[in-house]
Design a protein around this motif. Structure first.
Motif, PDB file in Angstrom:
ATOM      1  N   SER A 317       0.785  -1.427  -0.193  1.00 24.39           N
ATOM      2  CA  SER A 317       0.081  -0.082  -0.013  1.00 24.39           C
ATOM      3  C   SER A 317       1.022   1.230  -0.003  1.00 24.39           C
ATOM      4  O   SER A 317       1.977   0.997   0.394  1.00 24.39           O
ATOM      5  N   GLY A 318       0.272   2.301  -0.468  1.00 27.18           N
ATOM      6  CA  GLY A 318       0.991   3.473  -0.558  1.00 27.18           C
ATOM      7  C   GLY A 318       2.233   3.599  -1.644  1.00 27.18           C
ATOM      8  O   GLY A 318       3.122   4.745  -1.511  1.00 27.18           O
ATOM      9  N   THR A 319       2.119   3.073  -2.620  1.00 26.40           N
ATOM     10  CA  THR A 319       2.946   3.046  -3.684  1.00 26.40           C
ATOM     11  C   THR A 319       2.241   3.939  -4.839  1.00 26.40           C
ATOM     12  O   THR A 319       1.192   3.978  -4.754  1.00 26.40           O
ATOM     13  N   SER A 320       3.351   4.182  -5.879  1.00 29.13           N
ATOM     14  CA  SER A 320       2.870   5.059  -6.792  1.00 29.13           C
ATOM     15  C   SER A 320       2.284   3.934  -8.085  1.00 29.13           C
ATOM     16  O   SER A 320       1.734   4.196  -9.129  1.00 29.13           O
ATOM     17  N   GLY A 321       2.542   2.739  -7.937  1.00 32.21           N
ATOM     18  CA  GLY A 321       1.982   1.607  -8.960  1.00 32.21           C
ATOM     19  C   GLY A 321       2.964   0.486  -8.934  1.00 32.21           C
ATOM     20  O   GLY A 321       3.687   0.468  -8.066  1.00 32.21           O
ATOM     21  N   ASP A 322       2.936  -0.200 -10.015  1.00 28.26           N
ATOM     22  CA  ASP A 322       3.703  -1.624 -10.190  1.00 28.26           C
ATOM     23  C   ASP A 322       4.933  -1.359 -10.238  1.00 28.26           C
ATOM     24  O   ASP A 322       5.823  -2.085  -9.700  1.00 28.26           O
ATOM     25  N   GLU A 323       5.709  -0.292 -10.690  1.00 30.53           N
ATOM     26  CA  GLU A 323       7.213  -0.025 -10.669  1.00 30.53           C
ATOM     27  C   GLU A 323       7.634  -0.057  -9.443  1.00 30.53           C
ATOM     28  O   GLU A 323       8.722  -0.467  -9.012  1.00 30.53           O
ATOM     29  N   GLN A 324       7.138   0.893  -8.414  1.00 25.53           N
ATOM     30  CA  GLN A 324       7.690   1.064  -7.320  1.00 25.53           C
ATOM     31  C   GLN A 324       7.155  -0.408  -6.534  1.00 25.53           C
ATOM     32  O   GLN A 324       7.976  -0.955  -5.516  1.00 25.53           O
ATOM     33  N   ASN A 325       6.135  -1.065  -7.014  1.00 23.58           N
ATOM     34  CA  ASN A 325       5.894  -2.450  -6.124  1.00 23.58           C
ATOM     35  C   ASN A 325       7.020  -3.279  -6.313  1.00 23.58           C
ATOM     36  O   ASN A 325       7.468  -3.995  -5.532  1.00 23.58           O
ATOM     37  N   TYR A 326       7.279  -3.446  -7.624  1.00 22.15           N
ATOM     38  CA  TYR A 326       8.371  -4.286  -8.092  1.00 22.15           C
ATOM     39  C   TYR A 326       9.625  -4.068  -7.297  1.00 22.15           C
ATOM     40  O   TYR A 326      10.437  -4.889  -6.840  1.00 22.15           O
ATOM     41  N   GLN A 327       9.971  -2.717  -7.319  1.00 21.90           N
ATOM     42  CA  GLN A 327      11.007  -2.195  -6.664  1.00 21.90           C
ATOM     43  C   GLN A 327      11.215  -2.673  -5.164  1.00 21.90           C
ATOM     44  O   GLN A 327      12.302  -3.138  -4.658  1.00 21.90           O
ATOM     45  N   VAL A 328      10.202  -2.297  -4.325  1.00 17.95           N
ATOM     46  CA  VAL A 328      10.082  -2.773  -2.762  1.00 17.95           C
ATOM     47  C   VAL A 328      10.222  -4.329  -2.684  1.00 17.95           C
ATOM     48  O   VAL A 328      10.698  -4.538  -1.793  1.00 17.95           O
ATOM     49  N   LEU A 329       9.339  -4.910  -3.549  1.00 20.96           N
ATOM     50  CA  LEU A 329       9.681  -6.285  -3.329  1.00 20.96           C
ATOM     51  C   LEU A 329      10.821  -7.086  -3.698  1.00 20.96           C
ATOM     52  O   LEU A 329      11.374  -8.017  -2.928  1.00 20.96           O
ATOM     53  N   ALA A 330      11.382  -6.476  -4.675  1.00 21.92           N
ATOM     54  CA  ALA A 330      12.989  -6.911  -5.001  1.00 21.92           C
ATOM     55  C   ALA A 330      13.877  -6.501  -3.906  1.00 21.92           C
ATOM     56  O   ALA A 330      14.660  -7.206  -3.440  1.00 21.92           O
TER      57      ALA A 330
END
Length: 701
Positions: A317-330
């Motif tokens: 939650s609180g991300t700007s979208g998938d690209e940031q989601n991918y970054q934090v998961l990585a």
């Protein structure tokens, strides 16, 4: 998703392996002849029994060297005999019975299994055979060398081997081989992941006997989802409760003792607190690091059959979208990798399992995980995704009633993307959860049984030919853990067959006949799946080709004369059950059902509950449409006229009612709404409701 005998053998094998390694290291091993090992385990299960007859399934697991061609022998008591077999040829001499492989299942690799089934007859009693032999070797559940070495080592090992749960020396892992050996897998769902504790979501305490039963069902691996968030202390140590860790460890130990590979993870932590990582990095990362450090330390020296998964279904939650989601998961996956690998011991080379975002198989998710794996540069890693099928079919909404071309295309497309993204690049894949979302023994009828069986068969086949390992999500809807019996034996049989072969199906598993009208011939389309049709049976009796049925290409026609006989007194409901048998796999059941058009009557209620009196008359509800008087879609999910089975409407066949629930009325405007109830016979009923505030009335149209 919210949703003993062998121990000594393994210890003995571990001692031999330890001795060989020690002697080779010292250069004191004397050459010996190669040993061929033989051993087997047989699971014999009676799926159904009736006076004078029964159906059995036999699973044979080869514990020794690979064999090409097999004969399984056993002895029946007088009065028992096989009348019809599939997936094997069965002969008998007196009470001695021999099952011989079919052409397509002759080879059994080490650790692999084959299954066959049969119908039998009995008189007096019907006991399970006392013992079995595979190619002359008694199946004891252990492995014994068939030849002895011509000379012995000149020295003996000076230290005992480690226990079956541990390994003192890290060993390289062949990730693809490990993942292949885990097929098929099973989830201990809604158990250690339940909140707040193991039995909170309806399952009993896990026992070793239950895990032994899971192994006997043919599963090679178990995924143990664990929610840790309710079982550790406060910052900064986040110390895991000793009793909870001991319980997790106990179940892991039991699973390994039963020859199961184990996949252990952080489960509902994903949405309880890990999801806030983008906006609270320091706190979440500290907690995540402390938990994985403790878990990695606890299991550091365990067998490489234990594998670890970083996060279940990661979401943020609180991300700007998938690209940031991918970054934090990585970032989280990389920290997991650093902690486990850095803990040393067996963890230095243990197979690690990393998920895509949401554990979803959309191409963007797959590409993002591929980039992570490239960055890590570790060959001992597997990717994981989850698969619950095409959503409208998985929950019965939007008319998603059947396993049709759309559902098949979704399945094939998903598995093709996963194969191309990972398997073809040398990265093994675990489908860590699969099922249909709303298949549930407590909510029967949401998914029609025959359509579910077709889905099961297809998942097994399409995963197998793409080298994907599948792990069934079972929160209690498949195995009754209290009785250790299948909720539906036929569902398990189809699943087990799909691990090694295909099964034939048909366009339906139901043939509806009018109770009061004339009976005419009925046709079904056979889905041969590369097999050949072998005949139609009722129990042990073969129906007559020509008189009772005909087959033209893939069209099976049941004659009016046969259906009249099978319908008997034409009581409402199932009058007879037939089996379409094919050259491999499990037979396809066809129910012959008598019904009349359902009827309904007026009702009054409220937006809390409207109960519509419904005489089903042998029929079953398939779905419900909802439209306003002007023809626009009414109610929730207004992108479709077909509402969500069970959440919005529910049949009760014992009470002869269909109920409409608050979830439906929450998004219905005041005024007239026309409902159309669709039944599996093809019958339809139109019913008109009028909503005024919280008051609802209903009349037949």
């Amino acid at each position: 998703m919210i949703r003993q005998g062998l121990r000594k053998t393994r210890s003995r094998i571990g001692l031999v392996a330890g001795a060989v390694a020690a002697l080779l290291a010292g250069g004191t091993m004397v050459a010996a002849n190669a040993q061929a090992a033989a051993g087997c385990r047989v699971t014999y299960a009676v799926g159904a029994q009736w006076p004078g007859g029964f159906t059995a399934n036999v699973q044979v697991t080869n514990l020794g060297d690979a064999i090409d061609g097999w004969r399984l022998g056993w002895t029946f008591v007088p009065g028992q005999q096989v009348t019809q077999a599939w997936n094997a040829s069965v002969t008998a001499s007196g009470t001695a019975v021999t099952a011989t492989n079919a052409s397509w299942n002759a080879r059994i690799a080490t650790g692999a299994s084959v299954s066959f089934g049969f119908n039998g007859s009995w008189s007096g009693n019907n006991p399970e055979p006392a013992s079995f032999t595979l190619n002359g070797t008694v199946c004891t559940g252990s492995v014994d060398p068939t030849t002895q070495p011509t000379s012995q080592p000149t020295t003996q090992p000076t230290t005992a081997s480690p226990s079956p749960s541990t390994s003192s020396t890290p060993r390289p892992v062949d990730a693809a081989a490990t993942v292949a050996a885990m097929q098929p897998g099973w989830n201990l769902g809604n158990t250690l992941d339940a909140i707040p504790d193991e039995t909170a979501w309806g399952n009993p305490m896990t026992t070793q006997a239950m895990l032994r039963h899971v192994r006997s069902m043919g599963y090679k691996s178990i995924r143990i989802p664990v929610t840790w968030s309710n079982h550790h202390g406060a910052a900064p140590d986040y110390a895991i409760d000793a009793a909870w860790m001991a319980r997790v460890k106990q179940i892991v130990d039991w699973s390994l003792a039963e020859d199961l590979y184990v996949l252990l993870n952080l489960h509902h932590d994903s949405w309880q607190w890990i999801n806030t990582y983008p906006t609270d990095r320091t706190t979440v990362m500290a907690r995540y690091t402390k938990l994985w450090t403790q878990i990695a330390t606890t299991f550091r020296d365990y067998s490489p059959r234990l594998t670890l998964e970083s996060i279940n279904e990661p979401q943020f939650s609180g991300t700007s979208g998938d690209e940031q989601n991918y970054q934090v998961l990585a970032e989280l996956n990389a920290e997991f990798h650093r902690i486990v690998r850095g803990s040393g011991g067996g963890n230095a080379t243990r197979l690690l399992v990393l998920p895509t975002l949401y554990t979803n198989a959309e191409q963007g998710r797959l590409d993002a995980l591929n980039a992570e794996l490239t960055q890590l540069g570790d060959r001992n890693i597997a990717a994981t995704v989850h698969f619950y099928g095409y959503w409208p079919f998985s929950v019965n909404i939007a008319g998603g009633l059947r396993y049709d071309a759309t559902v098949e295309a979704d399945l094939v497309g998903t598995f093709d993307r996963v194969k191309a993204s990972f398997v073809d690049r040398g990265i093994p894949v675990i489908v860590g959860e699969w099922a249909l979302l709303d298949w549930d023994h407590n909510r029967l009828g949401i998914i029609e049984r025959g359509e579910f069986l077709k889905f099961i068969e297809a998942v097994g086949y399409h995963a197998r030919i793409r080298n994907l390992t599948t792990m069934l999500w079972d929160a209690g809807q498949f195995l009754n853990r209290n009785t250790l019996q299948q909720r539906d034996q036929g569902v398990h049989d189809m699943m087990a067959a799909s691990w090694t072969t295909r099964s034939g199906t048909a366009s339906s598993d139901q043939v509806y006949l009018s109770k009061s009208g004339s009976i005419t011939a009925k046709t079904l389309t056979l889905n041969l799946n590369g097999l050949s049709f072998q005949g139609l049976y009722q129990g042990n009796t073969a129906l007559a080709n020509g008189a009772d049925y005909t087959v033209s290409g893939t069209t099976l026609t049941l004659t009016a004369a046969a259906l009249t006989r099978l319908a008997g007194n034409r009581a409402y409901g199932v009058n007879a059950t037939l089996q379409a048998r094919f050259s491999a796999g499990v037979p396809w059941q066809i129910q012959v059902i008598s019904s009349d058009p359902p009827t309904q009557s007026a009702a009054s209620g409220s937006t809390t509950l409207l109960t519509i009196p419904t005489q089903f008359k042998g029929d079953q509800l398939a779905t419900m449409e909802s439209k306003y008087a002007d023809g626009t879609n009414a109610g929730p999910a207004n992108w479709t006229s077909y509402k969500h089975f069970w959440e919005h409407f529910r049949p009760d066949y014992a009470a002869n009612t269909i109920t409409l629930h608050p979830e439906f009325f929450a998004e219905v405007n005041d005024g007239v709404v026309n409902l159309t109830f669709h039944f599996w016979s093809g019958a339809q009923l139109t019913y008109r409701i009028t909503k005024s505030g919280t008051t609802v009335t209903g009349t037949t149209a």
